[in-house]
Design a protein around this motif. Structure first.
Motif, PDB file in Angstrom:
ATOM      1  N   VAL A 193       0.838  -1.205   0.000  1.00  0.00           N
ATOM      2  CA  VAL A 193       0.000   0.000   0.000  1.00  0.00           C
ATOM      3  C   VAL A 193       0.871   1.252   0.000  1.00  0.00           C
ATOM      4  CG1 VAL A 193      -1.613   1.372   1.385  1.00  0.00           C
ATOM      5  CG2 VAL A 193      -2.038  -1.061   1.022  1.00  0.00           C
ATOM      6  N   LEU A 194       1.905   1.269   0.832  1.00  0.00           N
ATOM      7  CA  LEU A 194       2.795   2.428   0.890  1.00  0.00           C
ATOM      8  C   LEU A 194       3.504   2.643  -0.446  1.00  0.00           C
ATOM      9  CD1 LEU A 194       4.389   1.982   4.439  1.00  0.00           C
ATOM     10  CD2 LEU A 194       2.612   3.609   3.766  1.00  0.00           C
ATOM     11  N   GLU A 195       3.942   1.582  -1.075  1.00  0.00           N
ATOM     12  CA  GLU A 195       4.624   1.716  -2.369  1.00  0.00           C
ATOM     13  C   GLU A 195       3.682   2.264  -3.434  1.00  0.00           C
ATOM     14  OE1 GLU A 195       7.930  -1.876  -1.873  1.00  0.00           O
ATOM     15  OE2 GLU A 195       6.005  -2.280  -2.841  1.00  0.00           O
ATOM     16  N   GLN A 196       2.438   1.792  -3.435  1.00  0.00           N
ATOM     17  CA  GLN A 196       1.469   2.296  -4.402  1.00  0.00           C
ATOM     18  C   GLN A 196       1.172   3.772  -4.144  1.00  0.00           C
ATOM     19  OE1 GLN A 196      -0.039   0.888  -7.044  1.00  0.00           O
ATOM     20  NE2 GLN A 196       0.520  -1.260  -6.855  1.00  0.00           N
ATOM     21  N   ALA A 197       1.065   4.154  -2.882  1.00  0.00           N
ATOM     22  CA  ALA A 197       0.827   5.562  -2.553  1.00  0.00           C
ATOM     23  C   ALA A 197       2.001   6.433  -2.983  1.00  0.00           C
ATOM     24  CB  ALA A 197       0.562   5.708  -1.055  1.00  0.00           C
ATOM     25  N   LEU A 198       3.224   5.946  -2.765  1.00  0.00           N
ATOM     26  CA  LEU A 198       4.413   6.692  -3.153  1.00  0.00           C
ATOM     27  C   LEU A 198       4.534   6.837  -4.658  1.00  0.00           C
ATOM     28  CD1 LEU A 198       6.953   5.212  -0.591  1.00  0.00           C
ATOM     29  CD2 LEU A 198       6.389   7.641  -0.827  1.00  0.00           C
ATOM     30  N   ALA A 199       3.994   5.886  -5.408  1.00  0.00           N
ATOM     31  CA  ALA A 199       4.022   5.984  -6.869  1.00  0.00           C
ATOM     32  C   ALA A 199       3.182   7.156  -7.356  1.00  0.00           C
ATOM     33  CB  ALA A 199       3.528   4.682  -7.500  1.00  0.00           C
ATOM     34  N   GLN A 200       2.230   7.574  -6.544  1.00  0.00           N
ATOM     35  CA  GLN A 200       1.359   8.700  -6.897  1.00  0.00           C
ATOM     36  C   GLN A 200       1.821  10.008  -6.257  1.00  0.00           C
ATOM     37  OE1 GLN A 200      -0.991   8.085  -9.129  1.00  0.00           O
ATOM     38  NE2 GLN A 200      -0.699   5.861  -9.065  1.00  0.00           N
ATOM     39  N   ASP A 201       2.408   9.928  -5.046  1.00  0.00           N
ATOM     40  CA  ASP A 201       2.767  11.135  -4.303  1.00  0.00           C
ATOM     41  C   ASP A 201       3.957  10.826  -3.404  1.00  0.00           C
ATOM     42  OD1 ASP A 201       3.011  13.378  -2.712  1.00  0.00           O
ATOM     43  OD2 ASP A 201       0.884  13.516  -2.218  1.00  0.00           O
ATOM     44  N   SER A 202       5.132  11.329  -3.775  1.00  0.00           N
ATOM     45  CA  SER A 202       6.355  11.036  -3.022  1.00  0.00           C
ATOM     46  C   SER A 202       6.360  11.669  -1.635  1.00  0.00           C
ATOM     47  CB  SER A 202       7.577  11.539  -3.794  1.00  0.00           C
ATOM     48  OG  SER A 202       7.518  12.947  -3.969  1.00  0.00           O
ATOM     49  N   ARG A 203       5.389  12.550  -1.356  1.00  0.00           N
ATOM     50  CA  ARG A 203       5.348  13.219  -0.052  1.00  0.00           C
ATOM     51  C   ARG A 203       4.613  12.394   1.010  1.00  0.00           C
ATOM     52  NH1 ARG A 203       2.162  18.341  -1.650  1.00  0.00           N
ATOM     53  NH2 ARG A 203       1.040  16.658  -2.725  1.00  0.00           N
ATOM     54  N   ILE A 204       4.026  11.278   0.612  1.00  0.00           N
ATOM     55  CA  ILE A 204       3.321  10.430   1.576  1.00  0.00           C
ATOM     56  C   ILE A 204       4.276   9.926   2.663  1.00  0.00           C
ATOM     57  CG2 ILE A 204       2.313   8.106   1.809  1.00  0.00           C
ATOM     58  CD1 ILE A 204       0.249  10.152   1.024  1.00  0.00           C
ATOM     59  N   ALA A 223      -6.391   6.636  -4.356  1.00  0.00           N
ATOM     60  CA  ALA A 223      -7.542   6.516  -5.267  1.00  0.00           C
ATOM     61  C   ALA A 223      -7.229   5.675  -6.505  1.00  0.00           C
ATOM     62  CB  ALA A 223      -8.046   7.898  -5.659  1.00  0.00           C
ATOM     63  N   PRO A 224      -6.077   5.852  -7.182  1.00  0.00           N
ATOM     64  CA  PRO A 224      -5.791   5.002  -8.346  1.00  0.00           C
ATOM     65  C   PRO A 224      -5.667   3.518  -8.001  1.00  0.00           C
ATOM     66  CG  PRO A 224      -4.429   6.970  -8.387  1.00  0.00           C
ATOM     67  CD  PRO A 224      -5.067   6.917  -7.026  1.00  0.00           C
ATOM     68  N   LEU A 225      -5.121   3.217  -6.821  1.00  0.00           N
ATOM     69  CA  LEU A 225      -5.021   1.820  -6.402  1.00  0.00           C
ATOM     70  C   LEU A 225      -6.405   1.243  -6.158  1.00  0.00           C
ATOM     71  CD1 LEU A 225      -3.456  -0.678  -5.503  1.00  0.00           C
ATOM     72  CD2 LEU A 225      -3.212   0.373  -3.233  1.00  0.00           C
ATOM     73  N   LYS A 226      -7.271   1.995  -5.515  1.00  0.00           N
ATOM     74  CA  LYS A 226      -8.631   1.532  -5.281  1.00  0.00           C
ATOM     75  C   LYS A 226      -9.339   1.256  -6.616  1.00  0.00           C
ATOM     76  CE  LYS A 226     -13.024   3.056  -3.167  1.00  0.00           C
ATOM     77  NZ  LYS A 226     -13.191   2.266  -1.935  1.00  0.00           N
ATOM     78  N   GLU A 227      -9.175   2.160  -7.562  1.00  0.00           N
ATOM     79  CA  GLU A 227      -9.802   1.976  -8.879  1.00  0.00           C
ATOM     80  C   GLU A 227      -9.276   0.721  -9.562  1.00  0.00           C
ATOM     81  OE1 GLU A 227     -10.132   4.291 -13.186  1.00  0.00           O
ATOM     82  OE2 GLU A 227      -9.279   5.312 -11.444  1.00  0.00           O
ATOM     83  N   ALA A 228      -7.970   0.490  -9.472  1.00  0.00           N
ATOM     84  CA  ALA A 228      -7.386  -0.699 -10.086  1.00  0.00           C
ATOM     85  C   ALA A 228      -7.849  -1.970  -9.395  1.00  0.00           C
ATOM     86  CB  ALA A 228      -5.863  -0.603 -10.045  1.00  0.00           C
ATOM     87  N   MET A 229      -7.984  -1.946  -8.074  1.00  0.00           N
ATOM     88  CA  MET A 229      -8.467  -3.114  -7.346  1.00  0.00           C
ATOM     89  C   MET A 229      -9.909  -3.430  -7.733  1.00  0.00           C
ATOM     90  SD  MET A 229      -6.171  -4.360  -4.977  1.00  0.00           S
ATOM     91  CE  MET A 229      -7.033  -4.849  -3.489  1.00  0.00           C
ATOM     92  N   LEU A 230     -10.750  -2.420  -7.744  1.00  0.00           N
ATOM     93  CA  LEU A 230     -12.158  -2.643  -8.088  1.00  0.00           C
ATOM     94  C   LEU A 230     -12.305  -3.039  -9.547  1.00  0.00           C
ATOM     95  CD1 LEU A 230     -13.811   0.320  -6.134  1.00  0.00           C
ATOM     96  CD2 LEU A 230     -13.765  -2.100  -5.488  1.00  0.00           C
ATOM     97  N   GLY A 231     -11.394  -2.561 -10.396  1.00  0.00           N
ATOM     98  CA  GLY A 231     -11.444  -2.894 -11.813  1.00  0.00           C
ATOM     99  C   GLY A 231     -10.767  -4.202 -12.162  1.00  0.00           C
ATOM    100  N   LYS A 232     -10.340  -4.950 -11.150  1.00  0.00           N
ATOM    101  CA  LYS A 232      -9.711  -6.274 -11.342  1.00  0.00           C
ATOM    102  C   LYS A 232      -8.426  -6.201 -12.173  1.00  0.00           C
ATOM    103  CE  LYS A 232     -13.334  -8.039  -9.281  1.00  0.00           C
ATOM    104  NZ  LYS A 232     -13.249  -8.427  -7.861  1.00  0.00           N
TER     105      LYS A 232
END
Length: 400
Positions: A193-204, A223-232
């Motif tokens: 989760v942290l890596e996915q968040a950092l891919a979107q915002d390095s300030r996390i 949000a992009p990770l959630k969309e990808a998870m829900l979109g399979k």
């Protein structure tokens, strides 16, 4: 490429032979033999046991007994300190808790070892200090594995956000540790989760392990990770080996995993008629991992324990560990001509480690990890779930 793997085996053999003279260099003369207890988690590679056997072969008066403790990241502290030890093999995130409670004693860095900067920062007693709370045995960082079906086709290295966005030729699917079945796999989920968040915002999460407490930042970053998870578009599995199985059995294009798995995965996948190669690349910002060896604060054999740690973490040991797939901790191993020839992918690993961010190096890390797991697991799976102010408030409470 059988020549590559034959070369790796040859280099491992040469390094093992060379380690014999290194082990013999630590001489002890004792009237009463002593056995040092090394408390650790499991090692499926056999590399650690090989190094310990080399030491024991030359030091009948100062031997190492390994006590493997079955623990998760969440309960490692409690289980380790309830086991009598002279040396602890700690996950990097546990160093602050052990040091704050006087469970470990500072130790000098091995001579001839120049630690990679993020590795040193996570281990040293203080800024500018020559001493470490624990000497890194290996380092680690998440990597992006990708399947190559045709080597004649251009192979641009993708960014993680491109992989999960399902746009263009670099789209997924991606296998990652974004499910969790028990406490033993919770930490892998949090790291992903942290890596996915950092891919979107390095300030996390910055390069000192300071985490954002801005709810808006977290919402935008996940949000992009959630969309990808829900979109399979993500194959969410629990644990490293299950991720390997999903990647291999389903012939997926991408996988997030640790570099120690690369030699085995690459060798096995090359045997498949529809896979020309498996390559690894760095994430935009990976999470720093690894294990470190620390002297127990109450050991009666500090001199001997320090000598053992110097041997197990020195440069000859680092080179040997690299042949088993581990990410070395020191610059010298990455610069070694033989190691570079046998494991050319290590240059990518070094780049990833040097750009990695540590998790919060705080005594309250276990509580922080639990908060992230509790708030993001359902959020990523339920369309109606939201992150709320309670999430960032509990992060602040855990790390205060």
């Amino acid at each position: 490429m059988p020549d590559l793997y034959s070369r790796r085996s040859f280099i491992a053999g040469v390094l093992t032979a060379g380690m014999l003279s290194t082990a013999a260099g630590y001489l002890f003369t004792r009237r009463t033999p002593v056995t040092l207890t090394l408390v650790t988690g499991a090692d499926s590679t056999g590399a650690r046991d090989l190094l310990i056997n080399l030491w024991n072969r030359f030091h009948p008066d100062v031997t190492i007994e390994v006590v493997e403790v079955n623990s998760s990241t969440a309960d490692q502290y409690d289980k380790f300190v309830s086991t009598k030890a002279d040396i602890y093999n700690l996950d990097i995130i546990h160093i602050p808790r052990f040091s704050a409670r006087g469970r470990i004693a500072p130790i000098d860095r091995p001579e001839g070892l120049t630690l990679l900067a993020p590795v040193q920062r996570a281990s040293q007693v203080g800024d500018g200090s020559a001493q470490l709370w624990a000497v890194p045995f290996n380092t680690d960082v998440g990597m992006l594995f990708r399947r190559i079906r045709d080597k004649t086709v251009a192979d641009p290295e993708p960014a993680l956000d491109q992989v999960i966005a399902a746009t263009g030729e670099l789209a997924g699917p991606l296998a990652g540790q974004l499910a969790s079945e028990a406490s033993t796999t919770d930490e892998a989920f949090v790291i992903n989760v942290l890596e996915q968040a950092l891919a979107q915002d390095s300030r996390i999460l910055d390069d000192k392990g300071v985490v954002s407490t801005s709810l808006g930042q977290w919402q935008d970053a996940l949000a992009p990770l959630k969309e990808a998870m829900l979109g399979k578009r993500i194959v969410a599995v629990s644990g490293e080996e299950n991720t390997n199985d999903a990647f291999q059995d389903r012939t997926l294009r991408y996988m997030r995993n640790w570099p120690v798995w690369y030699p085995r995965i690459d060798r096995e996948e090359r045997a498949k008629p529809d896979t020309a190669a498996v390559r690894i690349g760095r994430l935009p910002i990976g999470i720093l991992g690894g294990q470190s060896l620390a002297v127990a604060g109450d050991t009666a054999h500090r001199e001997e324990a320090e000598a053992v740690i110097q041997f197990l973490t020195g440069m000859p040991a680092q080179k040997l560990l690299a042949t088993y797939g581990f990410a070395p901790t020191g610059q010298e191993a990455y610069n070694d001509a033989e190691v570079k020839a046998a494991m050319p992918h290590l240059e990518k690993v070094r780049s990833a480690v040097e750009g990695a961010h540590p998790r919060p190096m705080n005594e309250g890390y276990a509580d922080f990890s639990r908060v992230v797991r509790q708030h993001t697991y359902d959020y990523l799976r339920r369309p109606d779930a939201e992150l709320t102010e309670t999430f960032v408030e509990q992060i602040q409470e855990a790390l205060k």
